[in-house]
Design a protein around this motif. Structure first.
Motif, PDB file in Angstrom:
ATOM      1  N   ARG A  51       0.824  -1.220   0.000  1.00 49.44           N
ATOM      2  CA  ARG A  51       0.000   0.000   0.000  1.00 49.44           C
ATOM      3  C   ARG A  51       0.851   1.259   0.000  1.00 49.44           C
ATOM      4  O   ARG A  51       1.810   1.364   0.747  1.00 49.44           O
ATOM      5  CB  ARG A  51      -0.912   0.025   1.229  1.00 49.44           C
ATOM      6  CG  ARG A  51      -2.086  -0.935   1.142  1.00 49.44           C
ATOM      7  CD  ARG A  51      -3.140  -0.573   2.168  1.00 49.44           C
ATOM      8  NE  ARG A  51      -2.565  -0.513   3.510  1.00 49.44           N
ATOM      9  CZ  ARG A  51      -3.052   0.242   4.485  1.00 49.44           C
ATOM     10  NH1 ARG A  51      -4.101   0.994   4.274  1.00 49.44           N
ATOM     11  NH2 ARG A  51      -2.492   0.226   5.666  1.00 49.44           N
ATOM     12  N   ASP A  52       0.444   2.229  -0.827  1.00 55.32           N
ATOM     13  CA  ASP A  52       1.102   3.525  -0.832  1.00 55.32           C
ATOM     14  C   ASP A  52       0.410   4.421   0.204  1.00 55.32           C
ATOM     15  O   ASP A  52      -0.759   4.743   0.069  1.00 55.32           O
ATOM     16  CB  ASP A  52       0.988   4.150  -2.234  1.00 55.32           C
ATOM     17  CG  ASP A  52       1.745   5.467  -2.308  1.00 55.32           C
ATOM     18  OD1 ASP A  52       2.212   5.946  -1.254  1.00 55.32           O
ATOM     19  OD2 ASP A  52       1.873   6.006  -3.418  1.00 55.32           O
ATOM     20  N   LEU A  53       1.136   4.801   1.257  1.00 56.39           N
ATOM     21  CA  LEU A  53       0.533   5.592   2.324  1.00 56.39           C
ATOM     22  C   LEU A  53       0.691   7.095   2.108  1.00 56.39           C
ATOM     23  O   LEU A  53       0.061   7.882   2.813  1.00 56.39           O
ATOM     24  CB  LEU A  53       1.195   5.269   3.673  1.00 56.39           C
ATOM     25  CG  LEU A  53       1.097   3.870   4.243  1.00 56.39           C
ATOM     26  CD1 LEU A  53       1.657   3.875   5.655  1.00 56.39           C
ATOM     27  CD2 LEU A  53      -0.339   3.377   4.260  1.00 56.39           C
ATOM     28  N   THR A  54       1.541   7.467   1.153  1.00 53.55           N
ATOM     29  CA  THR A  54       2.006   8.854   1.091  1.00 53.55           C
ATOM     30  C   THR A  54       0.901   9.884   1.278  1.00 53.55           C
ATOM     31  O   THR A  54       1.052  10.828   2.027  1.00 53.55           O
ATOM     32  CB  THR A  54       2.738   9.115  -0.235  1.00 53.55           C
ATOM     33  OG1 THR A  54       3.548   7.970  -0.524  1.00 53.55           O
ATOM     34  CG2 THR A  54       3.613  10.355  -0.140  1.00 53.55           C
ATOM     35  N   ARG A  55      -0.228   9.711   0.573  1.00 55.90           N
ATOM     36  CA  ARG A  55      -1.282  10.725   0.664  1.00 55.90           C
ATOM     37  C   ARG A  55      -2.544  10.184   1.344  1.00 55.90           C
ATOM     38  O   ARG A  55      -3.596  10.817   1.298  1.00 55.90           O
ATOM     39  CB  ARG A  55      -1.660  11.259  -0.727  1.00 55.90           C
ATOM     40  CG  ARG A  55      -0.514  11.602  -1.613  1.00 55.90           C
ATOM     41  CD  ARG A  55      -0.351  13.104  -1.802  1.00 55.90           C
ATOM     42  NE  ARG A  55       1.017  13.403  -2.185  1.00 55.90           N
ATOM     43  CZ  ARG A  55       1.756  14.369  -1.675  1.00 55.90           C
ATOM     44  NH1 ARG A  55       1.263  15.145  -0.748  1.00 55.90           N
ATOM     45  NH2 ARG A  55       2.991  14.565  -2.063  1.00 55.90           N
ATOM     46  N   LEU A  56      -2.443   9.028   1.939  1.00 54.63           N
ATOM     47  CA  LEU A  56      -3.610   8.414   2.572  1.00 54.63           C
ATOM     48  C   LEU A  56      -3.930   9.152   3.878  1.00 54.63           C
ATOM     49  O   LEU A  56      -3.031   9.447   4.651  1.00 54.63           O
ATOM     50  CB  LEU A  56      -3.294   6.946   2.865  1.00 54.63           C
ATOM     51  CG  LEU A  56      -4.457   5.987   3.045  1.00 54.63           C
ATOM     52  CD1 LEU A  56      -5.233   5.824   1.750  1.00 54.63           C
ATOM     53  CD2 LEU A  56      -3.936   4.635   3.527  1.00 54.63           C
ATOM     54  N   PRO A  57      -5.232   9.462   4.153  1.00 51.02           N
ATOM     55  CA  PRO A  57      -5.561  10.116   5.425  1.00 51.02           C
ATOM     56  C   PRO A  57      -5.149   9.233   6.606  1.00 51.02           C
ATOM     57  O   PRO A  57      -5.177   7.999   6.509  1.00 51.02           O
ATOM     58  CB  PRO A  57      -7.086  10.245   5.387  1.00 51.02           C
ATOM     59  CG  PRO A  57      -7.485  10.030   3.980  1.00 51.02           C
ATOM     60  CD  PRO A  57      -6.406   9.242   3.312  1.00 51.02           C
ATOM     61  N   ALA A  58      -4.798   9.868   7.708  1.00 49.57           N
ATOM     62  CA  ALA A  58      -4.284   9.155   8.879  1.00 49.57           C
ATOM     63  C   ALA A  58      -5.209   8.026   9.328  1.00 49.57           C
ATOM     64  O   ALA A  58      -4.748   6.955   9.712  1.00 49.57           O
ATOM     65  CB  ALA A  58      -4.060  10.139  10.023  1.00 49.57           C
TER      66      ALA A  58
END
Lengths: 356, 273, 268
Positions: free
Chosen positions: A66-73
């Motif tokens: 999973r790419d977390l870079t722009r995922l909301p907290a």
């Protein structure tokens, strides 16, 4: 299901100030890695980026696939233990621990079972109905831990979790944290400024300075073979002695430094010695010997302090002040001349890079 | 001597409170009884149909004012508390300024707006919502608007304080545990702000329950409330027994509201126990 | 130094719009009073159809306004001064000797806030003026001093709470007598609190209606009461210009404080 964490070329700013510079790190599934450094080194920023409280200006953060870079907290699935615990003051211990499960839509009775089991595990079953204000520091710490663990996150993160506890409790809690993390199998990031804490708890430690990772290694490697003066000082190599090799014979490098300094370094013990280098030495790595010995660093002994395991001397040498340990059976007087001889186990060979 | 020092320092202040407030108010409280007609005075106050109307109107005005300023104040305070520092101090100053302007001036402003030739009627006429000026002044609406205007800044300021006192790590902790923004607000921010909301509401309720200048200017005789009734009895009809009865009843009602709300605030905030 | 914004820190645009409306509601009416003050029509209207200073002239020409302004100033300065004179020692005693004093004592100093002003005003009229026969100005002065006493005690108390009394003990141990120590050691450290208390109290007193409305008598009135009775008789913009002058005075006081202390003093 535990996952690996990867930060690739991450840069971050506070306003216009760059606080993290092209940082890359990979943490294997199930591994516990500490970020160690003084305040302002970027360790907490790194944690906030991974948690989603900040967005990087460049680079990517990935957890498994999973790419977390722009995922909301709130969609990151990370268990976070805060420095001040951040317990919800209006919720009981049980409700605090159950908060994450409630967000995940776990049914009340299932939630109750899992919360009870988790409280049992951290030894707080009896305090389930208390409110945070009525707990001691250690108990709050356990609640925070239980709250982060019960959601079985893919990643656990700790932000200086023990800094508000007293010394004895700190040692107990770090063992407990390590055991819980092991049992849980979660990948973990642990932020601290306490070197002993980082070394005791971690699979690997990343030492940070000025927004960069200066060395990432196992505690053993960091302790024995730091790769820079910065790291060396951090792990207790107090003395930095710049030297140059003048002769090599039969596996022994003869190195000379400031006026009268002449050392024989067997490469079998010290490892490969480059032509120019800095010898890092802990106080215990410099033995105080007689002034008339043929090799060593000429020194005049200054203040003597008693450490229990040894006497320690503040020494004046042609190259500057050094700290060395002398034997207990023979206390030496202030002002006496001596020679300091390096002992391989407590010394390290560092590149000369920083010193020009 | 040393043990007396604090009392000597406190004495002048205490004397002022006792002589200028406590004694006069107690004196007012016993006046209906001293007159020997306390029962009939209180009966007239609580059961006379005109007075009942005034009591109900006062309670209604105070309740509506409280609810409206709570809604406006909480919204603004929430946004202000999250604003960047420079904007935040500007907004706080903007809320403080009306507070430093007197109640007479601020109520007068609404006379200008709500008057027959005022802006409100102007707008209504221009929009074609009405063909001739509407009576806005001297209505309950005018009193409520004036009081909301009076008390909203107070609500904003006390709520900004409350919201800023919430540890910023708590919403973060909630988010990290999977709570979306709406849940963070409902399950963390709102419950933690509730005691503050109640304290703010007590301030506004007691303030608008006892307000004088605003209902006097914007409500007129048609919208008499307890404070203006007290004034009329004391200064116009010179019915001091009646005025004393109203005064005592107002003190008792205010104290009851304050105690009840404080108790509620404490119950809703187990963390402070 | 603003942190990079994450979705958590973002505020809903609807809320921001609503807040803008609230602030328009808070500040708009004050702007309207300004407009009315400078209008040239004989009735109160906004926006003004033409500009003039006639209502200011009217206000200055009105001897009742002039007299009540003087009374207001006397009462505000006198009442606030008296409240400080009584409040500073009380606040000091309560901070310094906290442990030795009964807790209920602090209630006494909150009482003026707890008891509705309108009730206090009426009671003072009966007790101070009618029973004790005090003259109007004296009663006003005492009433206002009482009204603002809680502010002085509370604001200065907050200042003292941050003061480390061991500094005072150190001074005394070095041979400084107690009263001199208070003046040279304690007072300079609570200076900002005293000034803030003064300003807060002064403005409160200057704007008071509920107490003054009972205590003012024939020929002696404070400015807000004079405005009140003028508005009940005439509906012209004179009052708007008086209001503007009052606001300007308030702003001047606030600006003076901002210069010396910063406005944050008021929100603490």
């Amino acid at each position: 299901m535990t996952q690996s964490l990867a930060l690739d070329h991450v840069t971050a700013h506070y306003g216009t100030t760059r606080v993290l510079e092209d940082l890359s790190i990979r943490i294997a599934a199930g591994e516990l890695v500490s970020l160690l450094g003084a305040s302002g080194c970027g360790k907490t920023t790194t944690l906030r980026l991974v948690a989603g409280f900040m967005t990087p200006t460049e680079g990517t953060i990935r957890l498994g696939e999973r790419d977390l870079t722009r995922l909301p907290a709130h969609r990151r699935d990370i268990g976070l233990v805060f420095q001040n615990y951040a317990l919800f003051p209006h919720l009981s211990v049980a409700d605090n621990v159950g908060f994450g499960l409630r967000q995940r839509g776990v049914a009340p009775d299932e939630r109750g079972r899992r919360v009870a089991a988790m409280l049992e595990r951290v030894g707080l079953a009896a305090l389930a109905d208390r409110y945070p204000a009525a707990l001691s520091g250690g108990q709050k710490q356990r609640v925070a831990l239980a709250r982060a663990l019960v959601i079985e996150p893919q990643l656990l993160m700790f932000d200086e979790p023990l800094s508000n506890l007293d010394a004895k409790l700190r040692v107990d809690m770090r063992v407990e944290i390590r055991e819980l993390q092991r049992a849980n199998g979660a990948t973990a990031v642990y932020v601290t400024h306490d070197q002993e804490e980082a070394f005791s708890i971690s699979d690997r430690v990343a030492i940070m300075d000025a927004g960069r990772i200066v060395q990432l290694d196992t505690p053993e490697t960091l302790y024995q073979r730091p790769n820079s003066e910065f790291v060396a000082r951090f792990v207790g190599f107090e003395n930095m002695i710049p030297l140059a090799v003048t002769r090599r014979e039969a596996g022994v490098a003869i190195a000379e430094g400031a006026e009268g300094t002449r050392l024989a370094l067997p490469e079998a013990e010290f490892g490969r010695v480059p032509d120019r280098f800095v010898l890092g030495a802990r106080p215990a790595g410099l033995a105080v010997t007689d002034a008339d010995a043929p090799l060593g660093i000429p020194a005049t002994l200054g203040l003597r302090t008693y450490l229990g395991r040894a006497y320690q001397y503040q020494c004046r040498t042609p190259g500057g002040a050094l700290v060395a340990d002398g034997p207990l059976d023979r206390p030496l007087e202030t002002g006496q001349a001596a020679r300091l001889v390096p002992l391989a186990q407590q010394c390290c060979i560092l590149p000369d890079a920083g010193r020009r | 001597m040393r043990r007396l020092t604090p009392w000597l320092l406190l004495a002048p202040g205490l004397l002022l409170v006792v002589v200028v407030l406590l004694a006069p108010v107690l004196n007012t409280g016993v006046m209906p009884f001293a007159s020997g007609r306390a029962a009939s005075l209180y009966q007239r106050f609580f059961f006379g149909s005109y007075n009942q109307g005034v009591i109900l109107r006062t309670l209604q005005v105070a309740s509506v004012t409280t609810l409206v300023s709570l809604a406006l104040g909480f919204t603004a305070a929430y946004v202000v508390s999250r604003a960047p520092a420079a904007l935040k101090s500007l907004l706080i100053v903007a809320a403080v300024f009306p507070l430093l302007t007197g109640t007479v001036v601020r109520s007068f402003a609404w006379m200008v707006i709500l008057g027959r030739n005022g802006m409100a009627n102007d707008a209504l006429l221009k929009l074609g919502l009405t063909s001739e000026p509407v009576q806005l002044l001297y209505t309950q609406f005018a009193v409520v608007v004036g009081l909301v205007y009076l008390f909203t800044p107070l609500m904003i300021l006390s709520l900004v304080g409350v919201l800023e006192n919430i540890d910023t790590d708590l919403p973060r902790a909630a988010a990290s545990l999977g709570a979306p923004p709406r849940a963070v607000f409902r399950q963390v921010v709102l419950p933690l702000a509730t005691p503050g909301l109640i304290v703010g509401s007590v301030l506004v309720f007691t303030g608008s329950f006892t307000a004088f200048a605003t209902p006097q200017l914007l409500g007129g005789e048609e919208q008499t409330v307890l404070a203006t009734l007290l004034y009329q009895k004391a200064m116009v009809t010179l019915d001091w027994n009646g005025a004393s009865t109203i005064a005592s009843a107002m003190v008792v009602m205010t104290v009851i509201v304050v105690l009840l709300m404080n108790r509620l605030a404490r119950r809703l905030n187990p963390a402070s126990v | 130094m603003a942190a990079p914004r994450s979705p958590l820190d973002r505020t809903h645009p609807g809320l921001i719009a609503a807040t803008a409306v609230v602030y328009l509601f808070l500040l708009g009416p004050l702007v309207i009073v300004f407009g009315a003050a400078f209008s040239n029509t004989t009735f109160l209207a906004f926006p003004p159809q033409g500009l003039s200073l006639r209502w200011f002239e009217n206000a200055f020409a009105n001897s009742a306004f002039r007299a009540s302004f003087v009374t207001s100033m006397q009462v505000a300065f006198g009442g606030t001064g008296l409240a400080l004179l009584l409040g500073v020692p009380a606040a000091y005693a309560m901070s310094r000797y906290r442990v030795q004093l009964p807790k209920a004592l602090s209630v006494m100093f909150v009482l003026p806030i707890l008891i509705p002003e309108i009730v206090a005003g009426f009671s003072m009229l009966r007790f101070l003026q009618v029973s004790l026969g005090l003259p109007v100005v004296a009663a006003l002065l005492l009433g206002h001093a009482l009204l603002v006493l809680p502010y002085t005690v509370r604001v200065i108390g907050a200042s003292l709470a941050a003061f480390d009394f061991s500094a005072e003990e150190a001074a005394i141990s070095l041979g400084s007598p107690p009263l001199k120590t208070f003046v040279t050691i304690v007072l300079p450290n609570i200076r900002s609190g005293v000034i803030a208390a003064f300003v807060l109290a002064f403005i409160t007193s200057l704007n008071d209606v509920s107490i003054s409305v009972f205590l003012t008598g024939p020929g002696v009135s404070t400015l807000p009461i004079q405005i009140l009775s003028y508005v009940e008789q005439f509906f012209d913009p004179t009052v708007a210009s008086v209001s503007v002058l009052l606001m300007v005075l308030t702003v001047a006081v606030m600006a003076a404080v901002e210069r010396t202390l910063g406005l944050t003093t008021f929100t603490k």
